[in-house]
Design an enzyme around this catalytic site. Structure first.
Site, PDB file in Angstrom:
ATOM      1  N   GLY A  58       0.217 -17.254  -1.430  1.00 46.81           N
ATOM      2  CA  GLY A  58      -0.947 -16.779  -1.687  1.00 46.81           C
ATOM      3  C   GLY A  58      -0.905 -16.172  -3.619  1.00 46.81           C
ATOM      4  N   GLY A  59      -1.446 -15.168  -2.960  1.00 51.06           N
ATOM      5  CA  GLY A  59      -1.417 -14.462  -4.545  1.00 51.06           C
ATOM      6  C   GLY A  59      -2.009 -13.158  -4.342  1.00 51.06           C
ATOM      7  N   SER A  65      -6.737  -8.457  -0.106  1.00 47.11           N
ATOM      8  CA  SER A  65      -5.890  -8.045   0.724  1.00 47.11           C
ATOM      9  C   SER A  65      -4.497  -7.436  -0.395  1.00 47.11           C
ATOM     10  CB  SER A  65      -5.426  -8.061   2.000  1.00 47.11           C
ATOM     11  OG  SER A  65      -4.645  -9.832   1.543  1.00 47.11           O
ATOM     12  N   GLU A  81      -8.268 -20.566  -4.535  1.00 50.58           N
ATOM     13  CA  GLU A  81      -7.841 -20.548  -3.755  1.00 50.58           C
ATOM     14  C   GLU A  81      -8.861 -20.299  -2.630  1.00 50.58           C
ATOM     15  OE1 GLU A  81      -5.741 -16.685  -2.174  1.00 50.58           O
ATOM     16  OE2 GLU A  81      -3.912 -18.756  -1.719  1.00 50.58           O
ATOM     17  N   HIS A 118      -5.486 -16.971   9.715  1.00 52.76           N
ATOM     18  CA  HIS A 118      -5.277 -18.307   9.437  1.00 52.76           C
ATOM     19  C   HIS A 118      -5.007 -19.803  10.516  1.00 52.76           C
ATOM     20  CE1 HIS A 118      -3.318 -20.352   5.879  1.00 52.76           C
ATOM     21  NE2 HIS A 118      -3.717 -19.258   5.222  1.00 52.76           N
ATOM     22  N   ALA A 126       0.681  -1.123  -0.109  1.00 49.87           N
ATOM     23  CA  ALA A 126      -0.041  -0.173  -0.219  1.00 49.87           C
ATOM     24  C   ALA A 126       0.891   1.092   0.011  1.00 49.87           C
ATOM     25  CB  ALA A 126      -0.767   0.103   1.182  1.00 49.87           C
ATOM     26  N   TRP A 142       5.440 -11.182   2.416  1.00 51.43           N
ATOM     27  CA  TRP A 142       5.536 -12.912   3.226  1.00 51.43           C
ATOM     28  C   TRP A 142       4.398 -13.887   2.287  1.00 51.43           C
ATOM     29  CZ3 TRP A 142       6.159 -12.855   8.662  1.00 51.43           C
ATOM     30  CH2 TRP A 142       7.497 -12.213   9.308  1.00 51.43           C
ATOM     31  N   ALA A 143       3.716 -12.722   1.433  1.00 52.51           N
ATOM     32  CA  ALA A 143       1.904 -13.535   1.012  1.00 52.51           C
ATOM     33  C   ALA A 143       3.126 -14.037  -0.728  1.00 52.51           C
ATOM     34  CB  ALA A 143       1.506 -12.132  -0.337  1.00 52.51           C
ATOM     35  N   ARG A 192     -12.327 -11.550   5.291  1.00 55.96           N
ATOM     36  CA  ARG A 192     -11.463 -11.316   4.000  1.00 55.96           C
ATOM     37  C   ARG A 192     -11.278 -12.988   2.824  1.00 55.96           C
ATOM     38  NH1 ARG A 192      -5.265 -11.493   2.299  1.00 55.96           N
ATOM     39  NH2 ARG A 192      -5.203 -13.309   4.075  1.00 55.96           N
ATOM     40  N   ARG A 230     -12.555 -19.759   5.103  1.00 53.33           N
ATOM     41  CA  ARG A 230     -11.393 -19.529   6.380  1.00 53.33           C
ATOM     42  C   ARG A 230     -11.386 -20.243   7.967  1.00 53.33           C
ATOM     43  NH1 ARG A 230      -6.240 -15.217   4.628  1.00 53.33           N
ATOM     44  NH2 ARG A 230      -6.377 -16.658   3.526  1.00 53.33           N
TER      45      ARG A 230
HETATM   46  C1  LIG Z   1       2.401 -14.921   5.761  1.00 52.62           C
HETATM   47  C2  LIG Z   1       1.741 -13.511   5.228  1.00 52.62           C
HETATM   48  C3  LIG Z   1       0.851 -14.247   3.765  1.00 52.62           C
HETATM   49  C4  LIG Z   1       0.004 -13.914   3.166  1.00 52.62           C
HETATM   50  N1  LIG Z   1      -0.269 -14.466   1.849  1.00 52.62           N
HETATM   51  C5  LIG Z   1      -1.468 -13.036   1.228  1.00 52.62           C
HETATM   52  C6  LIG Z   1      -1.755 -13.938  -0.479  1.00 52.62           C
HETATM   53  O1  LIG Z   1      -1.188 -14.705  -0.822  1.00 52.62           O
HETATM   54  N2  LIG Z   1      -2.482 -13.012  -0.916  1.00 52.62           N
HETATM   55  C7  LIG Z   1      -2.863 -11.210   0.124  1.00 52.62           C
HETATM   56  O2  LIG Z   1      -3.777 -10.441  -1.190  1.00 52.62           O
HETATM   57  N3  LIG Z   1      -2.708 -11.351   0.820  1.00 52.62           N
HETATM   58  C8  LIG Z   1      -1.392 -12.026   1.942  1.00 52.62           C
HETATM   59  N4  LIG Z   1      -1.495 -11.509   2.801  1.00 52.62           N
HETATM   60  C9  LIG Z   1      -2.218 -10.199   3.275  1.00 52.62           C
HETATM   61  C10 LIG Z   1      -1.201  -9.797   2.721  1.00 52.62           C
HETATM   62  O3  LIG Z   1       0.138  -9.767   3.085  1.00 52.62           O
HETATM   63  C11 LIG Z   1      -1.284  -7.824   4.047  1.00 52.62           C
HETATM   64  O4  LIG Z   1      -2.554  -7.555   4.436  1.00 52.62           O
HETATM   65  C12 LIG Z   1      -0.640  -6.971   2.851  1.00 52.62           C
HETATM   66  O5  LIG Z   1       0.394  -7.603   2.557  1.00 52.62           O
HETATM   67  C13 LIG Z   1      -0.614  -5.568   4.131  1.00 52.62           C
HETATM   68  O6  LIG Z   1       0.174  -4.622   2.702  1.00 52.62           O
HETATM   69  P1  LIG Z   1       0.109  -3.068   3.449  1.00 52.62           P
HETATM   70  O7  LIG Z   1       1.267  -2.414   2.609  1.00 52.62           O
HETATM   71  O8  LIG Z   1      -0.538  -2.559   4.026  1.00 52.62           O
HETATM   72  O9  LIG Z   1       0.978  -3.667   4.730  1.00 52.62           O
HETATM   73  P2  LIG Z   1       2.801  -4.127   4.777  1.00 52.62           P
HETATM   74  O10 LIG Z   1       3.443  -4.847   3.959  1.00 52.62           O
HETATM   75  O11 LIG Z   1       2.798  -5.322   6.274  1.00 52.62           O
HETATM   76  O12 LIG Z   1       3.523  -3.183   5.399  1.00 52.62           O
HETATM   77  C14 LIG Z   1       3.595  -2.104   6.301  1.00 52.62           C
HETATM   78  C15 LIG Z   1       3.977  -1.172   6.644  1.00 52.62           C
HETATM   79  O13 LIG Z   1       4.582  -0.332   7.947  1.00 52.62           O
HETATM   80  C16 LIG Z   1       5.694  -0.453   8.490  1.00 52.62           C
HETATM   81  N5  LIG Z   1       5.455   0.362   9.832  1.00 52.62           N
HETATM   82  C17 LIG Z   1       4.986  -0.373  10.903  1.00 52.62           C
HETATM   83  N6  LIG Z   1       5.009   0.515  11.944  1.00 52.62           N
HETATM   84  C18 LIG Z   1       5.342   1.435  11.129  1.00 52.62           C
HETATM   85  C19 LIG Z   1       5.510   2.628  11.829  1.00 52.62           C
HETATM   86  N7  LIG Z   1       5.351   3.091  13.623  1.00 52.62           N
HETATM   87  N8  LIG Z   1       6.460   3.899  11.616  1.00 52.62           N
HETATM   88  C20 LIG Z   1       7.212   3.438  10.018  1.00 52.62           C
HETATM   89  N9  LIG Z   1       6.447   2.327   9.787  1.00 52.62           N
HETATM   90  C21 LIG Z   1       5.990   1.529  10.319  1.00 52.62           C
HETATM   91  C22 LIG Z   1       6.481  -1.740   8.300  1.00 52.62           C
HETATM   92  O14 LIG Z   1       7.741  -1.411   8.773  1.00 52.62           O
HETATM   93  C23 LIG Z   1       5.998  -1.993   6.908  1.00 52.62           C
HETATM   94  O15 LIG Z   1       7.039  -1.419   5.687  1.00 52.62           O
HETATM   95  C24 LIG Z   1      -0.567 -12.388   3.646  1.00 52.62           C
HETATM   96  C25 LIG Z   1      -0.123 -11.930   4.994  1.00 52.62           C
HETATM   97  C26 LIG Z   1       0.916 -13.453   5.665  1.00 52.62           C
HETATM   98  C27 LIG Z   1       1.721 -12.017   7.140  1.00 52.62           C
END
Ligand SMILES: Cc1cc2nc3c(=O)[nH]c(=O)nc-3n(C[C@H](O)[C@H](O)[C@H](O)COP(=O)(O)OP(=O)(O)OC[C@H]3O[C@@H](n4cnc5c(N)ncnc54)[C@H](O)[C@@H]3O)c2cc1C
Length: 528
Positions: free
Chosen positions: A53-54, A383, A119, A238, A21, A50-51, A378, A284
């Site tokens: 699935g896709g 996501s 999925e 999960h 995001a 770490w995602a 979800r 899930r």
């Molecule tokens: C193991 C795993 C597998 C998954 N597989 C899938 C999948 O296959 N498909 C799918 O759609 N979703 C999947 N998900 C969910 C998906 O990965 C997440 O919902 C999505 O990546 C979230 O993206 P994001 O950018 O919101 O947050 P994130 O990718 O978690 O990034 C958050 C960022 O914020 C930073 N941050 C946090 N707090 C602070 C702070 N106070 N100050 C500064 N920086 C901060 C962190 O360092 C990081 O850079 C999976 C999740 C996990 C854990």
């Protein structure tokens, strides 16, 4: 980067978080100058990487955004925002094309067509992969390369945001501190727009699949500033984290069940067959509760991939194979012990279709936001999509406002906290996680949630104002428990054993207004 250099930078926006995001928002804001604030080195600390699935998108012949929307709504247990679902599923194919233009190479069939997987709860094959189960890593690699090459993005690694700055009701910056230094001085950063993209809350639980830094910091900061929050009670567990004593718990991706892997207990019973007509491909929350029941009943649940995937496991799921192998398990020949783990937060900071929160100057996108896309549950692989769609939309919304008059009022910057982190409070953080897993986990009830709130309050007193990280964790945990206590039914990711049925009269999203304001006061303030 040094603190002084950061403090003197001018930017149109501060983006907090470097997952799908935050990076998407930063790229889409170019050429507007932005500061990308990360509490870890770029590329680590984000769940995105770490995602496994896709990413979901209706790209197959015969599939359609409407069908994708319909599956999303079915999974959401009745409370998704249908307009947001329609928008996200409609924009999904374009997001995929944007990624291809950025150089992302999605897996393809021998004939060159996209290799689309399936999925749980998707009615057709619509999951795009990068390098098999390395989708998140592949996505991050492409986004990071683009971000590093983008001159308008100033990357501030190892600086954690701890508070939002407010000026006359408008968010106008953040207070941050260098991580890993007990005596780090706070730095006040100012910009006309702040985007929270800090990810999820899994780190509030003792067993989680999330990176350790996903502890709800953005949620807590927004709550402290008085932003409207939504759907906080809905946490997705999960069902099949590997139960091998490793934290965060490695994930045995849902795609394995999509490929025919089955759940069995130590007696060899395929228990999901008795739980749901879709058996292992049930939603899930259904699978998570069934596994939780097995564990509480003294059984040991396993994922059995031996027949469905067998020898091809290493080639088709190299990431999972390596994670299991590190604990001495060969998934081609061995059963994988599994347990539910806190995985995804459907709730968060309430936003509109452009990532706008209720506070002027504040946007949120990705997992920290609650757009209404996921409702109470979800749909798998939606996501990453949400981060792409709403990261981009937030950026376009901010860009449309850039260049307007800046708020000239002087800024008062008085940090509330003595430090960002206080290592001596680590045991307290562990107690918090155990409280959340015990009382606000897969199965909840009124007594447990009340007890959790009391125990969290005790921890809050103990923590004082010593550490922003810990207090923000406590605030986020408290909010989730309070929301879970208020919903007297079971729906999606929220299961109350004292209210096990879904109540049609409660088929609505929950909204929460911090600072004791009621909905009307809050809307009035947002309009002012
Ligand atoms: C193991 C795993 C597998 C998954 N597989 C899938 C999948 O296959 N498909 C799918 O759609 N979703 C999947 N998900 C969910 C998906 O990965 C997440 O919902 C999505 O990546 C979230 O993206 P994001 O950018 O919101 O947050 P994130 O990718 O978690 O990034 C958050 C960022 O914020 C930073 N941050 C946090 N707090 C602070 C702070 N106070 N100050 C500064 N920086 C901060 C962190 O360092 C990081 O850079 C999976 C999740 C996990 C854990």
């Amino acid at each position: 980067m040094q603190r002084d250099e950061l403090a003197t930078r001018n930017a149109d926006a501060i983006i907090v978080g470097g997952g799908v995001a935050g990076l998407t928002a930063a790229l889409k804001l170019a050429p507007h100058p932005v500061i990308l604030l990360l509490n870890a080195p770029l590329g680590s600390g984000a769940a995105t990487g770490w995602a496994q699935g896709g990413i979901s998108a209706a790209m197959a012949p015969g599939d359609s955004p409407q069908q994708h929307a319909s599956d999303t709504l079915s999974a959401a247990a009745g409370i998704a925002d249908a307009a947001i679902v329609a928008l996200a599923t409609r924009e999904a194919p374009r997001c995929i094309e944007d990624l291809m233009a950025l150089g992302v190479r999605f897996d393809r069939m021998p004939d060159g067509g996209l290799a689309l997987g399936r999925e749980a709860a998707h009615s057709v094959n619509r999951i795009l992969h990068i390098g098999g189960d390395g989708t998140g890593a592949g996505l991050m690699e492409a986004l990071i390369t683009a971000v590093r090459a983008c001159p308008s993005i100033m990357i501030a690694e190892n600086f954690a945001a701890e508070e939002l700055l407010l000026n006359q009701g408008r968010v106008c910056g953040v207070i941050a501190r260098a991580t890993g230094q007990a005596d780090a001085e706070p730095v006040c950063l100012r910009a006309a727009a702040v985007v929270l993209a800090t990810g999820g809350i899994g780190g509030l639980y003792a067993v989680t699949t999330n990176p350790a830094g996903c502890t709800g910091a953005g949620l807590a900061m927004a709550a402290n500033a008085g932003a409207k929050l939504s759907d906080l009670e809905f946490v997705q567990f999960h069902p099949t984290a590997m139960n091998i004593g490793v934290s965060p718990a490695p994930l045995a991706t849902e795609a394995l069940r999509g490929e025919g892997a089955v759940l069995v207990n130590e007696l060899g019973e395929r228990f999901m067959v008795h739980e749901h007509m879709a058996a292992e491909l049930a939603p899930r929350d259904v699978v998570a509760r069934a596994i939780s029941r097995q564990l509480h009943g003294g059984h040991t649940p396993y994922l059995d991939c031996r027949t469905a995937i067998g020898e091809s496991f290493k080639d088709r799921f190299p990431t999972v194979f390596a994670l299991a192998a590190a604990s001495g398990i060969n998934p081609s020949t061995d059963l994988i012990p599994v347990a539910p783990a806190a995985h995804y937060h459907m709730g968060g900071i309430a936003t509109d279709c452009n990532g706008r929160t209720s506070l002027p100057g504040l946007w949120a996108c990705g997992e920290v936001a609650a757009t209404g896309l996921h409702g109470a549950n979800r749909l798998a692989s939606n996501s990453l999509l949400e981060g792409l769609v709403f990261g981009a939309r937030a950026a376009l919304d901010i860009a449309a406002q850039c260049g307007g008059a800046r708020d000239p009022a002087p800024l008062i910057c008085r940090p509330k906290f003595q430090s960002y982190d206080a290592p001596e409070l680590a045991p307290l953080a562990q107690r918090l996680r155990e409280i959340m897993s015990r009382y606000a986990g897969v199965v909840r009830n009124e007594n447990g949630l009340r007890r959790a709130l009391m125990e969290l309050d005790d921890l809050m007193l103990e923590a004082g104002q010593r550490s922003a990280r810990i207090t923000n964790m406590l605030i986020a945990a408290r909010l989730i428990c309070a929301a879970a206590l208020q919903r007297h039914e079971s729906r999606g990711g929220h299961y109350r054993e004292d209210y096990p049925a879904t109540d049609p009269a409660q088929q609505y999203r929950s909204f929460f207004y911090p600072s004791g304001m009621d909905a009307q006061q809050h809307e009035a303030r947002a309009r002012a």
